[in-house]
Design a protein around this motif. Structure first.
Motif, PDB file in Angstrom:
ATOM      1  N   MET A  49       0.756  -1.129   0.268  1.00  0.00           N
ATOM      2  CA  MET A  49      -0.013  -0.088  -0.032  1.00  0.00           C
ATOM      3  C   MET A  49       0.920   1.155   0.040  1.00  0.00           C
ATOM      4  N   LYS A  50       0.571   2.195  -0.719  1.00  0.00           N
ATOM      5  CA  LYS A  50       1.308   3.258  -1.032  1.00  0.00           C
ATOM      6  C   LYS A  50       1.401   4.256   0.173  1.00  0.00           C
ATOM      7  N   LYS A  51       2.209   4.906   0.659  1.00  0.00           N
ATOM      8  CA  LYS A  51       1.978   5.382   2.061  1.00  0.00           C
ATOM      9  C   LYS A  51       1.766   6.966   1.545  1.00  0.00           C
ATOM     10  N   PRO A  52       1.048   7.730   2.415  1.00  0.00           N
ATOM     11  CA  PRO A  52       0.848   9.044   2.015  1.00  0.00           C
ATOM     12  C   PRO A  52       2.088  10.039   1.907  1.00  0.00           C
ATOM     13  N   THR A  53       1.937  11.165   1.393  1.00  0.00           N
ATOM     14  CA  THR A  53       3.280  12.037   1.338  1.00  0.00           C
ATOM     15  C   THR A  53       3.093  13.227   2.470  1.00  0.00           C
ATOM     16  N   LEU A  54       4.176  13.397   3.185  1.00  0.00           N
ATOM     17  CA  LEU A  54       4.138  14.219   4.070  1.00  0.00           C
ATOM     18  C   LEU A  54       5.411  15.194   3.734  1.00  0.00           C
ATOM     19  N   ILE A  55       5.064  16.594   3.743  1.00  0.00           N
ATOM     20  CA  ILE A  55       6.345  17.582   3.440  1.00  0.00           C
ATOM     21  C   ILE A  55       6.334  18.291   4.717  1.00  0.00           C
ATOM     22  N   LEU A  56       7.789  18.237   4.983  1.00  0.00           N
ATOM     23  CA  LEU A  56       8.041  19.273   6.429  1.00  0.00           C
ATOM     24  C   LEU A  56       8.927  20.638   5.866  1.00  0.00           C
ATOM     25  N   VAL A  57       8.447  21.902   6.231  1.00  0.00           N
ATOM     26  CA  VAL A  57       8.874  23.011   5.731  1.00  0.00           C
ATOM     27  C   VAL A  57       9.553  23.450   7.093  1.00  0.00           C
ATOM     28  N   HIS A  58      10.806  24.012   6.764  1.00  0.00           N
ATOM     29  CA  HIS A  58      11.697  24.535   8.019  1.00  0.00           C
ATOM     30  C   HIS A  58      11.524  25.884   8.027  1.00  0.00           C
ATOM     31  N   GLY A  59      12.010  26.518   9.137  1.00  0.00           N
ATOM     32  CA  GLY A  59      11.838  28.038   9.684  1.00  0.00           C
ATOM     33  C   GLY A  59      13.051  28.860   9.150  1.00  0.00           C
ATOM     34  N   PHE A  60      13.030  30.217   9.436  1.00  0.00           N
ATOM     35  CA  PHE A  60      14.166  31.167   9.398  1.00  0.00           C
ATOM     36  C   PHE A  60      15.420  30.582   9.734  1.00  0.00           C
ATOM     37  N   ALA A  91       7.234  14.062  16.698  1.00  0.00           N
ATOM     38  CA  ALA A  91       6.916  13.076  15.518  1.00  0.00           C
ATOM     39  C   ALA A  91       5.828  12.298  15.867  1.00  0.00           C
ATOM     40  N   ALA A  92       5.734  11.940  17.176  1.00  0.00           N
ATOM     41  CA  ALA A  92       4.517  11.083  17.616  1.00  0.00           C
ATOM     42  C   ALA A  92       3.215  11.977  17.541  1.00  0.00           C
ATOM     43  N   GLU A  93       3.206  13.046  17.896  1.00  0.00           N
ATOM     44  CA  GLU A  93       1.874  13.942  18.100  1.00  0.00           C
ATOM     45  C   GLU A  93       1.538  13.882  16.463  1.00  0.00           C
ATOM     46  N   ILE A  94       2.450  14.470  15.586  1.00  0.00           N
ATOM     47  CA  ILE A  94       2.025  14.528  14.310  1.00  0.00           C
ATOM     48  C   ILE A  94       1.595  13.137  13.586  1.00  0.00           C
ATOM     49  N   ARG A  95       2.026  12.069  14.002  1.00  0.00           N
ATOM     50  CA  ARG A  95       1.586  10.873  13.528  1.00  0.00           C
ATOM     51  C   ARG A  95       0.154  10.619  14.093  1.00  0.00           C
ATOM     52  N   ARG A  96      -0.033  10.905  15.237  1.00  0.00           N
ATOM     53  CA  ARG A  96      -1.278  10.932  15.995  1.00  0.00           C
ATOM     54  C   ARG A  96      -2.475  11.731  15.196  1.00  0.00           C
ATOM     55  N   PHE A  97      -2.101  12.698  15.007  1.00  0.00           N
ATOM     56  CA  PHE A  97      -3.226  13.733  14.574  1.00  0.00           C
ATOM     57  C   PHE A  97      -3.370  13.318  12.961  1.00  0.00           C
ATOM     58  N   LEU A  98      -2.398  13.184  12.235  1.00  0.00           N
ATOM     59  CA  LEU A  98      -2.619  12.891  10.992  1.00  0.00           C
ATOM     60  C   LEU A  98      -3.279  11.396  10.774  1.00  0.00           C
ATOM     61  N   LYS A  99      -2.963  10.553  11.427  1.00  0.00           N
ATOM     62  CA  LYS A  99      -3.517   9.038  11.189  1.00  0.00           C
ATOM     63  C   LYS A  99      -5.013   8.866  12.011  1.00  0.00           C
ATOM     64  N   LYS A 100      -5.270   9.670  12.753  1.00  0.00           N
ATOM     65  CA  LYS A 100      -6.435   9.445  13.788  1.00  0.00           C
ATOM     66  C   LYS A 100      -7.716   9.464  12.539  1.00  0.00           C
ATOM     67  N   ASP A 147      12.752  11.325  10.033  1.00  0.00           N
ATOM     68  CA  ASP A 147      13.253  10.007  10.184  1.00  0.00           C
ATOM     69  C   ASP A 147      12.156   9.168  11.026  1.00  0.00           C
ATOM     70  N   CYS A 148      11.620   9.987  12.172  1.00  0.00           N
ATOM     71  CA  CYS A 148      10.517   8.870  13.127  1.00  0.00           C
ATOM     72  C   CYS A 148       9.393   8.847  12.233  1.00  0.00           C
ATOM     73  N   LEU A 149       8.967   9.581  11.156  1.00  0.00           N
ATOM     74  CA  LEU A 149       7.989   9.325  10.436  1.00  0.00           C
ATOM     75  C   LEU A 149       8.115   8.625   9.031  1.00  0.00           C
ATOM     76  N   ARG A 150       9.037   8.170   8.747  1.00  0.00           N
ATOM     77  CA  ARG A 150       9.081   7.604   7.446  1.00  0.00           C
ATOM     78  C   ARG A 150       8.426   5.961   7.456  1.00  0.00           C
ATOM     79  N   ASP A 151       8.323   5.489   8.298  1.00  0.00           N
ATOM     80  CA  ASP A 151       7.653   4.192   8.413  1.00  0.00           C
ATOM     81  C   ASP A 151       6.002   4.214   7.949  1.00  0.00           C
ATOM     82  N   ASP A 152       5.396   5.611   8.073  1.00  0.00           N
ATOM     83  CA  ASP A 152       4.266   5.756   8.022  1.00  0.00           C
ATOM     84  C   ASP A 152       4.010   6.743   6.767  1.00  0.00           C
ATOM     85  N   PHE A 153       4.857   7.471   6.408  1.00  0.00           N
ATOM     86  CA  PHE A 153       4.813   8.566   5.573  1.00  0.00           C
ATOM     87  C   PHE A 153       5.856   8.388   4.333  1.00  0.00           C
TER      88      PHE A 153
END
Length: 251
Positions: free
Chosen positions: A1-12, A242-251, A24-30
């Protein structure tokens, strides 16, 4: 199954490398993408170094990669960029968005930020032209900023080194000042029609947690405060974020 794409955008002053611990913590899911914003890292600067120019760059980035409604996460100035981008192109991205260390200001806070920008701009132009670029990426400036933004002092030495290694890589002094202007004159906006989560440090010195929580309550947003952390939660609390991001996007 294809994983959804997640883009992380850094700051100033950052580059994509400052978000790699979270990525790296999110690559198993995205399928995680971490671009450098224009004029930072290895990405050439834009002619249009404005918030609208960055929104167009991000729109074209998604279009060129043929991405279908990716999830977007922005940190600090990255949250400013993507929040304004989503206002302009709401159908480009998924319905869930994460802002890490979002930038909000009261009117009084905005006046202070405007004064600080004028001071930084004036100070930079005191330097000879050939010294301005060196100062933007200098170890002195990097350590001064990381000390100001880091709340968890038990990690200070590690974060100082990471911040210096992964930040301050600008194409020019003009790119530095353009990003400085966006960071100090603009704010994160809450896009309509999207489910938004705010992740922020309890001791963030740029946006006080009380203000972030006021915004969260006003717009009924999911939000998570990281106790003992400051603005650089990407360094101070990478695994927990990363754990909070995963929780929010996958719930």
């Amino acid at each position: 199954m294809k994983k959804p794409t997640l883009i992380l955008v850094h700051g100033f002053r950052g580059t994509h490398k400052g978000l790699l611990a979270i990525a790296d913590c999110l690559r198993d899911d995205f399928t995680v993408l971490t671009p450098d914003i224009p004029g930072s890292g290895d990405n050439p600067e834009l002619d249009n170094k404005t918030l609208d120019g960055y929104a167009e760059w991000f729109h074209n980035y998604i279009k060129d990669k043929k991405l279908k409604k990716p999830y977007i996460v922005g940190h600090s100035m990255g949250s400013i960029i993507i929040s304004h981008y989503i206002q302009k192109y709401p159908n480009d991205v998924a319905d869930r968005v994460v802002f890490m260390s979002p930038v909000f200001r009261t009117k009084r806070g905005q006046r202070k930020s405007n004064h600080l920008y004028r001071f930084v701009n004036g100070s930079l132009h005191i330097l000879p032209t050939n010294q301005r670029y060196k100062f933007c990426g200098s170890k002195f400036l990097s350590f001064a900023i990381s000390h100001f933004l880091t709340a968890d002092k038990s990690q200070q030495k590690r974060i100082d080194e990471l911040h210096y290694q992964y930040s301050g890589k600008f194409a020019s002094a003009a790119s530095f000042m353009a990003d400085c202007s966006i960071s100090m004159h603009e704010q994160t906006v809450i896009p309509e029609g999207k489910n938004v989560m705010l992740c922020y440090g309890e001791k963030d010195r740029l946006t006080k947690h009380e203000l972030t929580e006021t915004v969260a309550e006003k717009y009924h947003l999911d939000h998570h405060r990281f106790d003992g952390a400051g603005h650089l939660i990407n360094y101070e609390r990478a695994e927990q974020v990363a754990a909070e991001i995963r929780r929010f996007l996958k719930k």
